[in-house]
Design a protein around this motif. Structure first.
Motif, PDB file in Angstrom:
ATOM      1  N   ARG A   1       0.828  -1.199   0.000  1.00  0.00           N
ATOM      2  CA  ARG A   1       0.000   0.000   0.000  1.00  0.00           C
ATOM      3  C   ARG A   1       0.868   1.256   0.000  1.00  0.00           C
ATOM      4  O   ARG A   1       1.988   1.274   0.524  1.00  0.00           O
ATOM      5  CB  ARG A   1      -0.908   0.014   1.225  1.00  0.00           C
ATOM      6  CG  ARG A   1      -1.920  -1.123   1.290  1.00  0.00           C
ATOM      7  CD  ARG A   1      -2.869  -1.134   0.122  1.00  0.00           C
ATOM      8  NE  ARG A   1      -4.063  -1.934   0.391  1.00  0.00           N
ATOM      9  CZ  ARG A   1      -4.946  -2.289  -0.512  1.00  0.00           C
ATOM     10  NH1 ARG A   1      -4.764  -1.934  -1.781  1.00  0.00           N
ATOM     11  NH2 ARG A   1      -6.012  -3.002  -0.189  1.00  0.00           N
ATOM     12  N   ASP A   2       0.300   2.327  -0.558  1.00  0.00           N
ATOM     13  CA  ASP A   2       1.062   3.577  -0.657  1.00  0.00           C
ATOM     14  C   ASP A   2       1.387   4.169   0.710  1.00  0.00           C
ATOM     15  O   ASP A   2       2.465   4.729   0.911  1.00  0.00           O
ATOM     16  CB  ASP A   2       0.300   4.586  -1.520  1.00  0.00           C
ATOM     17  CG  ASP A   2      -1.043   5.005  -0.925  1.00  0.00           C
ATOM     18  OD1 ASP A   2      -1.590   4.247  -0.095  1.00  0.00           O
ATOM     19  OD2 ASP A   2      -1.548   6.080  -1.303  1.00  0.00           O
ATOM     20  N   PHE A   3       0.469   4.033   1.677  1.00  0.00           N
ATOM     21  CA  PHE A   3       0.717   4.606   2.998  1.00  0.00           C
ATOM     22  C   PHE A   3       1.870   3.900   3.701  1.00  0.00           C
ATOM     23  O   PHE A   3       2.691   4.534   4.382  1.00  0.00           O
ATOM     24  CB  PHE A   3      -0.549   4.574   3.862  1.00  0.00           C
ATOM     25  CG  PHE A   3      -1.085   3.202   4.175  1.00  0.00           C
ATOM     26  CD1 PHE A   3      -0.541   2.451   5.213  1.00  0.00           C
ATOM     27  CD2 PHE A   3      -2.133   2.672   3.448  1.00  0.00           C
ATOM     28  CE1 PHE A   3      -1.046   1.192   5.513  1.00  0.00           C
ATOM     29  CE2 PHE A   3      -2.640   1.416   3.740  1.00  0.00           C
ATOM     30  CZ  PHE A   3      -2.088   0.672   4.773  1.00  0.00           C
ATOM     31  N   PHE A   4       1.959   2.576   3.545  1.00  0.00           N
ATOM     32  CA  PHE A   4       3.035   1.831   4.195  1.00  0.00           C
ATOM     33  C   PHE A   4       4.389   2.210   3.608  1.00  0.00           C
ATOM     34  O   PHE A   4       5.361   2.441   4.341  1.00  0.00           O
ATOM     35  CB  PHE A   4       2.797   0.324   4.053  1.00  0.00           C
ATOM     36  CG  PHE A   4       3.812  -0.522   4.784  1.00  0.00           C
ATOM     37  CD1 PHE A   4       3.665  -0.764   6.141  1.00  0.00           C
ATOM     38  CD2 PHE A   4       4.915  -1.040   4.121  1.00  0.00           C
ATOM     39  CE1 PHE A   4       4.614  -1.523   6.828  1.00  0.00           C
ATOM     40  CE2 PHE A   4       5.860  -1.803   4.797  1.00  0.00           C
ATOM     41  CZ  PHE A   4       5.710  -2.042   6.154  1.00  0.00           C
ATOM     42  N   LYS A   5       4.458   2.291   2.291  1.00  0.00           N
ATOM     43  CA  LYS A   5       5.709   2.664   1.631  1.00  0.00           C
ATOM     44  C   LYS A   5       6.128   4.080   2.016  1.00  0.00           C
ATOM     45  O   LYS A   5       7.314   4.341   2.248  1.00  0.00           O
ATOM     46  CB  LYS A   5       5.539   2.555   0.118  1.00  0.00           C
ATOM     47  CG  LYS A   5       5.300   1.130  -0.375  1.00  0.00           C
ATOM     48  CD  LYS A   5       5.074   1.124  -1.885  1.00  0.00           C
ATOM     49  CE  LYS A   5       4.824  -0.289  -2.393  1.00  0.00           C
ATOM     50  NZ  LYS A   5       4.543  -0.324  -3.853  1.00  0.00           N
ATOM     51  N   ALA A   6       5.149   4.991   2.089  1.00  0.00           N
ATOM     52  CA  ALA A   6       5.467   6.383   2.403  1.00  0.00           C
ATOM     53  C   ALA A   6       5.991   6.523   3.826  1.00  0.00           C
ATOM     54  O   ALA A   6       6.994   7.209   4.069  1.00  0.00           O
ATOM     55  CB  ALA A   6       4.229   7.258   2.203  1.00  0.00           C
ATOM     56  N   LEU A   7       5.330   5.888   4.787  1.00  0.00           N
ATOM     57  CA  LEU A   7       5.744   6.013   6.183  1.00  0.00           C
ATOM     58  C   LEU A   7       7.046   5.264   6.469  1.00  0.00           C
ATOM     59  O   LEU A   7       7.803   5.649   7.368  1.00  0.00           O
ATOM     60  CB  LEU A   7       4.628   5.499   7.103  1.00  0.00           C
ATOM     61  CG  LEU A   7       3.362   6.362   7.134  1.00  0.00           C
ATOM     62  CD1 LEU A   7       2.264   5.680   7.937  1.00  0.00           C
ATOM     63  CD2 LEU A   7       3.647   7.738   7.716  1.00  0.00           C
ATOM     64  N   GLN A   8       7.296   4.214   5.729  1.00  0.00           N
ATOM     65  CA  GLN A   8       8.543   3.472   5.907  1.00  0.00           C
ATOM     66  C   GLN A   8       9.731   4.223   5.323  1.00  0.00           C
ATOM     67  O   GLN A   8      10.830   4.177   5.872  1.00  0.00           O
ATOM     68  CB  GLN A   8       8.446   2.091   5.236  1.00  0.00           C
ATOM     69  CG  GLN A   8       7.803   1.020   6.079  1.00  0.00           C
ATOM     70  CD  GLN A   8       8.753   0.453   7.135  1.00  0.00           C
ATOM     71  OE1 GLN A   8       9.779   1.036   7.442  1.00  0.00           O
ATOM     72  NE2 GLN A   8       8.392  -0.687   7.711  1.00  0.00           N
ATOM     73  N   SER A   9       9.514   4.948   4.237  1.00  0.00           N
ATOM     74  CA  SER A   9      10.628   5.569   3.528  1.00  0.00           C
ATOM     75  C   SER A   9      11.005   6.942   4.079  1.00  0.00           C
ATOM     76  O   SER A   9      12.118   7.411   3.850  1.00  0.00           O
ATOM     77  CB  SER A   9      10.291   5.696   2.042  1.00  0.00           C
ATOM     78  OG  SER A   9       9.136   6.503   1.854  1.00  0.00           O
ATOM     79  N   ASP A  10      10.106   7.580   4.804  1.00  0.00           N
ATOM     80  CA  ASP A  10      10.366   8.935   5.302  1.00  0.00           C
ATOM     81  C   ASP A  10      10.326   8.931   6.830  1.00  0.00           C
ATOM     82  O   ASP A  10       9.271   8.797   7.444  1.00  0.00           O
ATOM     83  CB  ASP A  10       9.321   9.909   4.736  1.00  0.00           C
ATOM     84  CG  ASP A  10       9.655  11.370   5.010  1.00  0.00           C
ATOM     85  OD1 ASP A  10      10.513  11.632   5.874  1.00  0.00           O
ATOM     86  OD2 ASP A  10       9.045  12.237   4.365  1.00  0.00           O
ATOM     87  N   ARG A  11      11.485   9.115   7.453  1.00  0.00           N
ATOM     88  CA  ARG A  11      11.568   9.080   8.917  1.00  0.00           C
ATOM     89  C   ARG A  11      10.818  10.247   9.562  1.00  0.00           C
ATOM     90  O   ARG A  11      10.363  10.148  10.697  1.00  0.00           O
ATOM     91  CB  ARG A  11      13.039   9.101   9.357  1.00  0.00           C
ATOM     92  CG  ARG A  11      13.819   7.871   8.984  1.00  0.00           C
ATOM     93  CD  ARG A  11      15.301   8.050   9.310  1.00  0.00           C
ATOM     94  NE  ARG A  11      15.530   8.213  10.734  1.00  0.00           N
ATOM     95  CZ  ARG A  11      15.754   7.212  11.581  1.00  0.00           C
ATOM     96  NH1 ARG A  11      15.784   5.972  11.131  1.00  0.00           N
ATOM     97  NH2 ARG A  11      15.956   7.439  12.869  1.00  0.00           N
TER      98      ARG A  11
END
Length: 251
Positions: free
Chosen positions: A161-171
């Protein structure tokens, strides 16, 4: 001689009569021409006045419609903000509870938050949010470890999902509004994930808490607004993604 004189006299009389006729015709033409000119000018003035009136009326109608639309949008925005703020406050409370438990790594988070007692707490929280269909706890690998909608917990992976990728990639990113999706555990209903990161002591990702906003409930709110003609109400994400629309348009 008398005959000629009489003839001349008659001719003179006819000439005089002709002169009188021409003069009379010239005098009568002036008022008619003036009347025609005045009528034309009056018609032009009426046309201009009507045009100005119609333009002013149209401007007032457009201004009034714009005010009504702005007021409607403002009311809806405030109502939606309350809905989003309520979901956010519940998520923050859950994250604060994890901090109180002293959870410092992903394994401890999964152990503590995957229990049945925590499932019941999630279910109670959802009961107080009529626009949220479910609360989901996700571990650092993207697997669902607790879910308010059902127990036992279904085997669901959201790492794509886009939310998981976004939160994982940006501290530095702490929350994310996901794109509208069909829920994998909600009979395919359209939802929009409101996701907050659960961070560790060093800002590492321990997990996430997601609130599934039911888009049909938002469209139900929009449907209560009286619309005229072919007007629509549309809610967009900041990047332009369509979130909800009334009248409904699945495509």
């Amino acid at each position: 001689q008398m005959g000629i004189e009489i003839s001349a006299s008659a001719s003179t009389q006819r000439a005089s009569a002709g002169s009188i006729s021409v003069a009379s015709s010239t005098k009568s033409t002036g008022p008619i021409r003036l009347t025609i000119v005045c009528a034309v000018l009056l018609s032009v003035a009426i046309a201009i006045g009507a045009g100005v009136f119609l333009f002013s009326l149209r401007h007032r109608v457009l201004a009034e419609n714009e005010r009504n639309l702005s007021n409607t949008a403002l009311i809806l925005a405030e109502q939606l903000e309350r809905i989003f703020t309520t979901a956010e406050s519940v998520q923050r409370a859950i994250i604060e509870q994890t901090a109180d438990l002293g959870i410092g790594d992903s394994a401890s988070l999964e152990q503590q938050l995957s229990r049945h007692e925590f499932h019941l707490k999630l279910r109670d929280n959802v009961a107080g949010m009529p626009n949220v269909g479910s609360l989901t706890v996700i571990n650092a690998q993207g697997r669902v470890i607790n879910f308010s909608r059902q127990w036992p917990i279904p085997d669901i992976d959201v790492s794509d999902r886009d939310f998981f990728k976004a939160l994982q990639s940006d501290r530095n990113l702490t929350s994310f509004i996901g794109e509208p999706i069909r829920g994998r555990a909600a009979a395919g209903a359209w939802i929009m994930p409101l996701v907050r990161k659960i961070s560790g002591p060093n800002s590492e990702v321990l997990g996430m808490i997601a609130a599934a906003m039911e888009l049909q409930s938002l469209q139900n709110i929009f449907s209560e607004i009286t619309l005229e003609g072919d007007r629509t109400i549309t809610l967009l994400r900041q990047d332009g993604a369509l979130v909800a629309r009334f009248p409904r348009l699945d495509s």
